[in-house]
Enzyme design. Structure first.
Site, PDB file in Angstrom:
ATOM      1  N   GLY A  11       0.700  -1.350   0.024  1.00 44.33           N
ATOM      2  CA  GLY A  11       0.142   0.030  -0.062  1.00 44.33           C
ATOM      3  C   GLY A  11       0.855   1.301   0.128  1.00 44.33           C
ATOM      4  O   GLY A  11       1.987   1.161  -0.190  1.00 44.33           O
ATOM      5  N   THR A  36      -6.177  -2.868  -2.001  1.00 45.35           N
ATOM      6  CA  THR A  36      -6.188  -1.596  -2.128  1.00 45.35           C
ATOM      7  C   THR A  36      -4.731  -1.109  -2.443  1.00 45.35           C
ATOM      8  O   THR A  36      -4.579  -0.014  -2.906  1.00 45.35           O
ATOM      9  CB  THR A  36      -6.790  -0.632  -1.088  1.00 45.35           C
ATOM     10  N   GLY A  37      -3.838  -2.082  -2.421  1.00 40.19           N
ATOM     11  CA  GLY A  37      -2.572  -1.676  -2.905  1.00 40.19           C
ATOM     12  C   GLY A  37      -2.245  -2.207  -4.020  1.00 40.19           C
ATOM     13  O   GLY A  37      -3.151  -2.688  -4.798  1.00 40.19           O
ATOM     14  N   ALA A 115      -0.707   0.021  13.088  1.00 44.46           N
ATOM     15  CA  ALA A 115      -1.474   1.639  12.500  1.00 44.46           C
ATOM     16  C   ALA A 115      -2.569   1.695  13.197  1.00 44.46           C
ATOM     17  O   ALA A 115      -3.502   0.950  12.591  1.00 44.46           O
ATOM     18  CB  ALA A 115      -1.256   1.322  11.100  1.00 44.46           C
ATOM     19  N   TYR A 146     -14.748   1.534   9.927  1.00 47.95           N
ATOM     20  CA  TYR A 146     -13.125   1.626   9.875  1.00 47.95           C
ATOM     21  C   TYR A 146     -12.862   2.198  11.371  1.00 47.95           C
ATOM     22  O   TYR A 146     -11.843   1.550  12.052  1.00 47.95           O
ATOM     23  CB  TYR A 146     -12.770   3.049   9.013  1.00 47.95           C
TER      24      TYR A 146
HETATM   25  P1  NAD Z   1      -3.387   1.816   1.545  1.00 43.32           P
HETATM   26  O1  NAD Z   1      -4.559   1.287   1.040  1.00 43.32           O
HETATM   27  O2  NAD Z   1      -2.683   2.176   0.599  1.00 43.32           O
HETATM   28  O3  NAD Z   1      -2.550   0.475   2.006  1.00 43.32           O
HETATM   29  C1  NAD Z   1      -3.265  -0.763   2.789  1.00 43.32           C
HETATM   30  C2  NAD Z   1      -2.815  -1.980   2.364  1.00 43.32           C
HETATM   31  O4  NAD Z   1      -3.306  -3.054   3.064  1.00 43.32           O
HETATM   32  C3  NAD Z   1      -2.966  -2.342   0.748  1.00 43.32           C
HETATM   33  O5  NAD Z   1      -1.886  -2.529   0.061  1.00 43.32           O
HETATM   34  C4  NAD Z   1      -4.096  -3.520   0.806  1.00 43.32           C
HETATM   35  O6  NAD Z   1      -3.960  -4.132  -0.279  1.00 43.32           O
HETATM   36  C5  NAD Z   1      -3.709  -4.120   2.064  1.00 43.32           C
HETATM   37  N1  NAD Z   1      -4.727  -4.846   2.848  1.00 43.32           N
HETATM   38  C6  NAD Z   1      -5.978  -4.486   3.134  1.00 43.32           C
HETATM   39  N2  NAD Z   1      -6.642  -5.618   3.629  1.00 43.32           N
HETATM   40  C7  NAD Z   1      -5.849  -6.694   3.696  1.00 43.32           C
HETATM   41  C8  NAD Z   1      -5.841  -7.915   3.975  1.00 43.32           C
HETATM   42  N3  NAD Z   1      -6.848  -8.602   4.441  1.00 43.32           N
HETATM   43  N4  NAD Z   1      -4.544  -8.929   4.016  1.00 43.32           N
HETATM   44  C9  NAD Z   1      -3.596  -8.289   3.690  1.00 43.32           C
HETATM   45  N5  NAD Z   1      -3.441  -6.946   3.189  1.00 43.32           N
HETATM   46  C10 NAD Z   1      -4.618  -6.261   3.125  1.00 43.32           C
HETATM   47  O7  NAD Z   1      -3.550   2.751   2.539  1.00 43.32           O
HETATM   48  P2  NAD Z   1      -2.443   3.544   3.411  1.00 43.32           P
HETATM   49  O8  NAD Z   1      -2.669   4.733   3.335  1.00 43.32           O
HETATM   50  O9  NAD Z   1      -1.220   2.961   3.106  1.00 43.32           O
HETATM   51  O10 NAD Z   1      -2.788   2.972   5.043  1.00 43.32           O
HETATM   52  C11 NAD Z   1      -1.964   1.966   5.558  1.00 43.32           C
HETATM   53  C12 NAD Z   1      -2.352   1.689   7.219  1.00 43.32           C
HETATM   54  O11 NAD Z   1      -2.076   3.034   7.721  1.00 43.32           O
HETATM   55  C13 NAD Z   1      -3.750   1.443   7.186  1.00 43.32           C
HETATM   56  O12 NAD Z   1      -4.018   0.658   8.564  1.00 43.32           O
HETATM   57  C14 NAD Z   1      -4.463   2.826   7.624  1.00 43.32           C
HETATM   58  O13 NAD Z   1      -5.567   2.556   8.390  1.00 43.32           O
HETATM   59  C15 NAD Z   1      -3.342   3.635   8.473  1.00 43.32           C
HETATM   60  N6  NAD Z   1      -3.663   4.995   8.210  1.00 43.32           N
HETATM   61  C16 NAD Z   1      -3.181   5.672   7.253  1.00 43.32           C
HETATM   62  C17 NAD Z   1      -3.643   7.104   7.065  1.00 43.32           C
HETATM   63  C18 NAD Z   1      -3.264   7.822   5.971  1.00 43.32           C
HETATM   64  O14 NAD Z   1      -3.204   9.152   6.007  1.00 43.32           O
HETATM   65  N7  NAD Z   1      -2.695   7.282   4.910  1.00 43.32           N
HETATM   66  C19 NAD Z   1      -4.197   7.661   8.352  1.00 43.32           C
HETATM   67  C20 NAD Z   1      -4.394   6.881   9.350  1.00 43.32           C
HETATM   68  C21 NAD Z   1      -4.194   5.468   9.309  1.00 43.32           C
END
Ligand code: NAD
Length: 330
Positions: A11, A36-37, A115, A146
């Protein structure tokens, strides 16, 4: 050589963490179900002997036999568009996925950083938000899948820490942006940049007076690395306290992209938070951490990435839709 497992490693944030720990000479195991990645985010490392990609859904049990030194648990849809399209997978990865990640850390007796998010504060009645604030979340609204998944993640993590003495860390991430986000991700910054670059109107929710505080990815990765090295088990906010309205963010992006797009106003989504700003006193004191990039500096590093992505996606579209007149203008 130390070995680290990064769930959600393909991701946006996960791919930057893979890069960071490869640079620090770790062996990196990237586990992701690519929901979503994208493999594109990690393709640059795929041939390195110290990098391994494991395609797996973390809601299903996962075992790994060789020694692990640390786990970073980042798997979860994160954009409101993604998690509202996938509410059950979001709750499952927050609950079952987190349970599997904690179980794996316990089996390996290794540290684990999980996270969480500023969304645990919901639509906050305390401003800025310190870690001691318990939040104002609607559990049954469209964002509940969420917010509550992450609140459960925190509760389960503390239970593992208190019951089994597991070496845990929890970070509450505030809106973070940068390269490797998807164009269609639905979050404000990728949406505004891609709209501005392709000459479309920028879609601002409500009057745009709701505030956000945006952190550039390099600052977040630096903070995560410090939290992992710390010895602190309660949640820590990581974010940039520079707060601005969503409308001002859209205007700044128009300015930096030299766009002549219009701004149009759309209905505010249900339970969209009115304000958001991290209180980062704890991270400053405990980790000596401070974000280094202003929003403008971070955007200047992010916009070229989206320009390239849009050019590539438009030339792919041209190949597959030869004959159509759709084009992207810069
Ligand atoms: P993203 O969607 O780019 O990355 C999430 C990754 O998790 C993706 O690659 C997806 O394929 C993978 N994933 C989802 N469900 C899965 C499963 N069941 N098994 C294996 N892989 C799975 O989002 P991001 O922005 O990179 O967020 C990453 C983490 O950081 C998340 O936990 C999110 O809640 C947390 N977060 C992000 C933000 C932000 O601003 N980007 C803010 C708060 C929290």
């Amino acid at each position: 050589m130390k070995r680290i497992l990064i769930t959600g490693g393909a991701g946006f944030i996960g791919s930057h963490l893979c890069h960071h720990y490869l640079e620090k000479d770790y062996e990196v195991l990237c586990l992701d179900n690519l929901s979503t990645g994208s493999f594109d985010n990690i393709s640059a490392f795929s041939n390195l002997p110290s990098f391994k990609f494991i395609e797996h859904d973390l809601t299903k049990p996962f075992k790994f036999n060789d020694k692990l030194d640390a786990i970073l648990h980042f798997a979860s849809p994160a954009s409101p568009v993604d998690y509202q399209e996938k509410p059950i997978p979001t709750l499952k990865v927050g609950a079952l996925g987190t349970h599997n990640a904690l179980g794996l850390a316990r089996a390996h007796q290794c540290k684990i950083l999980l996270a969480s998010t500023s969304e645990v504060y919901g639509d906050p009645q305390v401003h800025p938000q310190p870690e001691t604030y318990w939040g104002h979340v609607n559990p049954i609204g469209p964002r509940g899948c969420y917010d509550e998944a992450k609140r459960f993640l925190e509760a389960l993590t503390m239970a593992y820490h208190r019951t089994h003495g597991l070496d845990t860390r929890i970070i509450r991430i505030f809106n973070t942006y940068g390269p490797n986000m998807r164009i269609q991700d639905g979050r404000a910054i990728p949406t505004f940049i891609s709209q501005a670059l392709s000459g479309k109107s920028l879609t601002v929710h409500g009057q745009g007076d709701q505030t956000r505080s945006f952190c550039y990815i390099d600052d977040l990765v630096n903070g995560i690395s410090r939290v992992l090295e710390s010895n602190y088990h309660l949640p820590i906010n990581l974010g940039n306290p520079q707060e601005l309205s969503v409308l001002d963010c859209a205007k700044l992006i128009m300015n930096l992209t030299q766009s002549h797009s219009k701004i149009v106003f759309e209905e505010r989504p249900i339970d969209d938070p009115h304000t958001r700003r991290p209180d980062i006193n704890l991270a400053q004191k405990l980790l000596n951490w401070n974000p280094q990039f202003s929003l403008q500096q971070g955007l200047e590093k992010t916009i070229p990435y989206f320009k390239k992505k849009l050019i590539n996606s438009s030339s792919e579209n041209e190949k597959s839709l030869s004959g159509t007149k759709e084009s992207i203008t810069f």
